[in-house]
Design a protein around this motif. Structure first.
Motif, mmCIF file in Angstrom:
data_model
loop_
_atom_site.group_PDB
_atom_site.id
_atom_site.type_symbol
_atom_site.label_atom_id
_atom_site.label_comp_id
_atom_site.label_asym_id
_atom_site.label_seq_id
_atom_site.Cartn_x
_atom_site.Cartn_y
_atom_site.Cartn_z
ATOM 1 N N LEU A 5 0.987 -1.346 -0.014
ATOM 2 C CA LEU A 5 0.022 0.063 -0.118
ATOM 3 C C LEU A 5 0.956 1.152 -0.064
ATOM 4 C CD1 LEU A 5 -2.447 -0.933 2.804
ATOM 5 C CD2 LEU A 5 -3.074 -0.986 0.336
ATOM 6 N N LEU A 6 0.420 2.295 -0.755
ATOM 7 C CA LEU A 6 1.054 3.692 -0.775
ATOM 8 C C LEU A 6 1.106 4.263 0.608
ATOM 9 C CD1 LEU A 6 0.266 4.787 -4.154
ATOM 10 C CD2 LEU A 6 2.216 3.851 -3.722
ATOM 11 N N ASP A 7 2.094 4.951 0.993
ATOM 12 C CA ASP A 7 2.248 5.532 2.178
ATOM 13 C C ASP A 7 1.479 5.031 3.365
ATOM 14 O OD1 ASP A 7 3.699 7.650 0.904
ATOM 15 O OD2 ASP A 7 1.908 8.424 0.254
ATOM 16 N N ALA A 8 1.695 3.505 3.396
ATOM 17 C CA ALA A 8 1.025 2.998 4.603
ATOM 18 C C ALA A 8 1.687 2.855 5.846
ATOM 19 C CB ALA A 8 0.818 1.462 4.219
ATOM 20 N N LYS A 9 1.315 3.196 7.017
ATOM 21 C CA LYS A 9 1.862 2.816 8.272
ATOM 22 C C LYS A 9 1.155 2.148 9.525
ATOM 23 C CE LYS A 9 -0.049 7.426 10.032
ATOM 24 N NZ LYS A 9 0.454 8.665 10.416
ATOM 25 N N TRP A 10 1.629 1.491 10.275
ATOM 26 C CA TRP A 10 1.156 0.882 11.393
ATOM 27 C C TRP A 10 0.595 2.020 12.325
ATOM 28 C CZ3 TRP A 10 0.092 -4.105 11.442
ATOM 29 C CH2 TRP A 10 0.845 -4.835 10.809
ATOM 30 N N GLY A 30 -6.025 7.266 4.139
ATOM 31 C CA GLY A 30 -7.328 7.604 4.853
ATOM 32 C C GLY A 30 -8.293 6.411 5.119
ATOM 33 N N LYS A 31 -7.582 5.220 4.676
ATOM 34 C CA LYS A 31 -8.274 3.988 4.642
ATOM 35 C C LYS A 31 -7.577 3.161 5.744
ATOM 36 C CE LYS A 31 -10.389 3.785 0.257
ATOM 37 N NZ LYS A 31 -10.542 2.780 -0.950
ATOM 38 N N LEU A 32 -8.430 2.612 6.714
ATOM 39 C CA LEU A 32 -7.739 1.588 7.497
ATOM 40 C C LEU A 32 -7.932 0.093 7.049
ATOM 41 C CD1 LEU A 32 -6.741 1.417 10.430
ATOM 42 C CD2 LEU A 32 -9.044 1.079 11.203
ATOM 43 N N TYR A 33 -7.071 -0.551 6.997
ATOM 44 C CA TYR A 33 -6.893 -2.187 6.720
ATOM 45 C C TYR A 33 -6.526 -2.927 7.978
ATOM 46 C CZ TYR A 33 -6.625 -0.082 2.138
ATOM 47 O OH TYR A 33 -6.898 0.586 1.031
ATOM 48 N N ASN A 34 -7.113 -4.051 8.162
ATOM 49 C CA ASN A 34 -6.826 -5.023 9.347
ATOM 50 C C ASN A 34 -6.100 -6.164 8.449
ATOM 51 O OD1 ASN A 34 -6.898 -7.140 11.026
ATOM 52 N ND2 ASN A 34 -8.957 -6.659 11.908
#
Length: 70
Positions: A5-10, A30-34
């Protein structure tokens, strides 16, 4: 998942079920992924799109000495 994912962070997110429980998630655009949902689903849920039973159900059947589908 985070690497794809682009620019993803924990992020640590408060659980919807219990505000005292914190869960890790991945935030991207702006989306949250589990990241654990696919694993949980494979272990515990029937997969209607493939017609396969969960790993949990298969183990229960094997432990009972029955053949799946019999």
């Amino acid at each position: 998942m985070r690497g794809s994912l682009l620019d993803a962070k924990w992020e640590m997110i408060s659980s919807n079920l219990d505000g005292n429980i914190w869960e890790p998630g991945i935030l991207s655009n702006g989306k949250l992924y589990n990241p654990y949902f696919p694993v949980y689903r494979e272990l515990y849920e029937e997969l209607p799109e493939t017609g396969k039973m969960s790993i949990y159900e298969r183990v229960k059947i094997e432990m009972a000495g029955k053949t799946p589908g019999a």
